[in-house]
Write a protein that holds these residues in place. Structure first.
Motif, PDB file in Angstrom:
ATOM      1  N   GLU A 151       7.489 -13.165   2.777  1.00 59.53           N
ATOM      2  CA  GLU A 151       7.587 -14.627   2.647  1.00 59.53           C
ATOM      3  C   GLU A 151       6.249 -15.219   2.206  1.00 59.53           C
ATOM      4  OE1 GLU A 151      10.792 -12.964   4.700  1.00 59.53           O
ATOM      5  OE2 GLU A 151       8.672 -12.848   5.301  1.00 59.53           O
ATOM      6  N   PRO A 155      12.341  -1.003   2.418  1.00 58.03           N
ATOM      7  CA  PRO A 155      11.789  -0.560   3.702  1.00 58.03           C
ATOM      8  C   PRO A 155      10.845   0.617   3.510  1.00 58.03           C
ATOM      9  CG  PRO A 155      14.080   0.119   3.464  1.00 58.03           C
ATOM     10  CD  PRO A 155      13.806  -0.819   2.333  1.00 58.03           C
ATOM     11  N   THR A 214      11.195  -5.776  -2.599  1.00 54.53           N
ATOM     12  CA  THR A 214      10.817  -5.155  -1.334  1.00 54.53           C
ATOM     13  C   THR A 214      11.836  -4.088  -0.954  1.00 54.53           C
ATOM     14  OG1 THR A 214      11.924  -6.937  -0.114  1.00 54.53           O
ATOM     15  CG2 THR A 214       9.555  -7.151  -0.472  1.00 54.53           C
ATOM     16  N   VAL A 245       7.884  -2.370   3.059  1.00 56.73           N
ATOM     17  CA  VAL A 245       7.778  -3.277   4.204  1.00 56.73           C
ATOM     18  C   VAL A 245       8.022  -2.507   5.498  1.00 56.73           C
ATOM     19  CG1 VAL A 245       8.672  -5.368   5.298  1.00 56.73           C
ATOM     20  CG2 VAL A 245       8.581  -5.205   2.800  1.00 56.73           C
ATOM     21  N   GLU A 246       7.117  -2.707   6.448  1.00 51.94           N
ATOM     22  CA  GLU A 246       7.230  -2.089   7.765  1.00 51.94           C
ATOM     23  C   GLU A 246       6.868  -3.129   8.817  1.00 51.94           C
ATOM     24  OE1 GLU A 246       6.093   2.243   9.223  1.00 51.94           O
ATOM     25  OE2 GLU A 246       4.304   0.995   8.973  1.00 51.94           O
ATOM     26  N   ASP A 247       7.713  -3.264   9.834  1.00 52.62           N
ATOM     27  CA  ASP A 247       7.488  -4.251  10.900  1.00 52.62           C
ATOM     28  C   ASP A 247       7.253  -5.641  10.327  1.00 52.62           C
ATOM     29  OD1 ASP A 247       7.729  -2.213  12.807  1.00 52.62           O
ATOM     30  OD2 ASP A 247       5.576  -1.768  12.735  1.00 52.62           O
ATOM     31  N   GLY A 248       7.982  -5.957   9.275  1.00 52.48           N
ATOM     32  CA  GLY A 248       7.943  -7.301   8.716  1.00 52.48           C
ATOM     33  C   GLY A 248       6.800  -7.583   7.767  1.00 52.48           C
ATOM     34  N   LYS A 249       5.926  -6.611   7.560  1.00 53.99           N
ATOM     35  CA  LYS A 249       4.783  -6.847   6.675  1.00 53.99           C
ATOM     36  C   LYS A 249       4.715  -5.789   5.583  1.00 53.99           C
ATOM     37  CE  LYS A 249       1.973  -9.362  10.028  1.00 53.99           C
ATOM     38  NZ  LYS A 249       0.663  -9.442  10.722  1.00 53.99           N
ATOM     39  N   THR A 254       3.344 -10.972   4.937  1.00 52.58           N
ATOM     40  CA  THR A 254       4.797 -10.819   4.888  1.00 52.58           C
ATOM     41  C   THR A 254       5.325 -11.050   3.471  1.00 52.58           C
ATOM     42  OG1 THR A 254       5.248 -13.144   5.315  1.00 52.58           O
ATOM     43  CG2 THR A 254       4.938 -11.714   7.248  1.00 52.58           C
TER      44      THR A 254
END
Length: 286
Positions: free
Chosen positions: A233, A140, A138, A175-179, A231
């Motif tokens: 995760e 950003p 991942t 990944v943006e805003d956690g997703k 996400t």
């Protein structure tokens, strides 16, 4: 044999193709592009790529310089002249050459620049990577906000790809805003149980032509599809994962940020989707 490319109506040896240093595609990345795969000497999902080309041009208020039939004839001519069996055709349309550098758009009657070239990829559909799967990390998502427009502004995706390679991975999921939004040049998916999960269409992701075909075929095969963000995760806890793109088709993903996904091997759903996608595309290629 020198590769033959297309430039503004002419077919030229690649070393003879030249554009102005003032072309806005060069100085401003003021251009859109498409990549169409070729299998068995035929074009894959040509109509879908042409529809997205028009959408991208309209979004940037760039005129469309050619009718669909002329693009099709050009692509076929490039396939023939370069003796392409399996590979890709790259098409780029820029706002053209205004004669100098300026942030303001040039006059509306400025001719667009149209460039196209082939890339030979023998055995494109038989990539060994499909049997072992990709590893992703991942990064950003720091791209501009209109990712739905297929522009040539590809510096950040290139940087993210190189960051992934530096970590021993094949690609990066952004990944943006956690997703997760998508990969550097592909749409991203996870599978949980029997459900395929992929981010919904918006300005946040490219509206993938392969994505549209794969999701249609998945639904026709009675697979469950859920379009929403997920996400990193969730991805690490998924049963399997994969990406789609015009050149990778359906590519399994077996690890994210060093953690294996599922059993660490390509999953059955990804393998089945790759099979039915390639079968359908070969049947409908033109």
């Amino acid at each position: 044999m020198s590769r033959i490319v297309y430039l503004n109506g002419d077919y030229l040896p690649e070393q003879d193709a030249r554009i102005s240093i003032f072309d806005r595609g060069f100085v401003m990345a003021d251009a859109v592009y498409e990549v169409v795969s070729v299998l068995g000497g035929k074009l894959i999902d040509f109509a879908g790529h042409q529809a997205r080309l028009k959408r991208s041009l309209d979004a940037l208020e760039i005129g469309n310089p050619l009718p669909d039939d002329d693009y099709l004839a050009m692509f076929r001519e490039l396939v023939t002249r370069n003796e392409i069996t399996d590979g890709m055709i790259y098409l780029q349309v820029t706002r053209g050459n205004p004669g100098d550098r300026d942030f303001a758009y040039p006059p509306a009657d400025t001719p667009q620049t149209v460039v196209a070239f082939t890339q030979s990829k023998p055995g494109l559909a038989d990539s060994p990577a499909a049997a072992k799967g990709w590893k992703v990390v991942t990064e950003p998502d720091e791209r501009w906000g209109r990712r739905d427009i297929k522009t040539t502004q590809l510096l950040y995706p290139s940087m993210a790809k190189m960051a992934a390679k530096a970590k021993g991975a094949d690609d990066a999921w952004l990944v943006e805003d956690g997703k997760i939004t998508e990969g550097t040049s592909n749409n991203a998916y996870i599978v949980k149980g029997n459900t395929i999960i992929t981010r919904e269409l918006s300005r946040d992701i490219l509206h993938g032509i392969t994505r549209a075909a794969v999701l249609r075929l998945a639904r026709e095969a009675q697979m469950q599809v859920e379009e929403r963000g997920f996400t990193p995760e969730e991805a690490s806890e998924a049963d399997e994962a994969f990406v789609t793109s015009a050149s990778a088709f359906v590519m399994p993903v077996v690890a994210i940020d060093g953690k294996q996904i599922g059993n660490g091997a390509p999953g059955k759903i990804a393998a089945r989707l790759r099979e039915i996608y390639l079968d359908e595309m070969r049947k409908t290629a033109i």
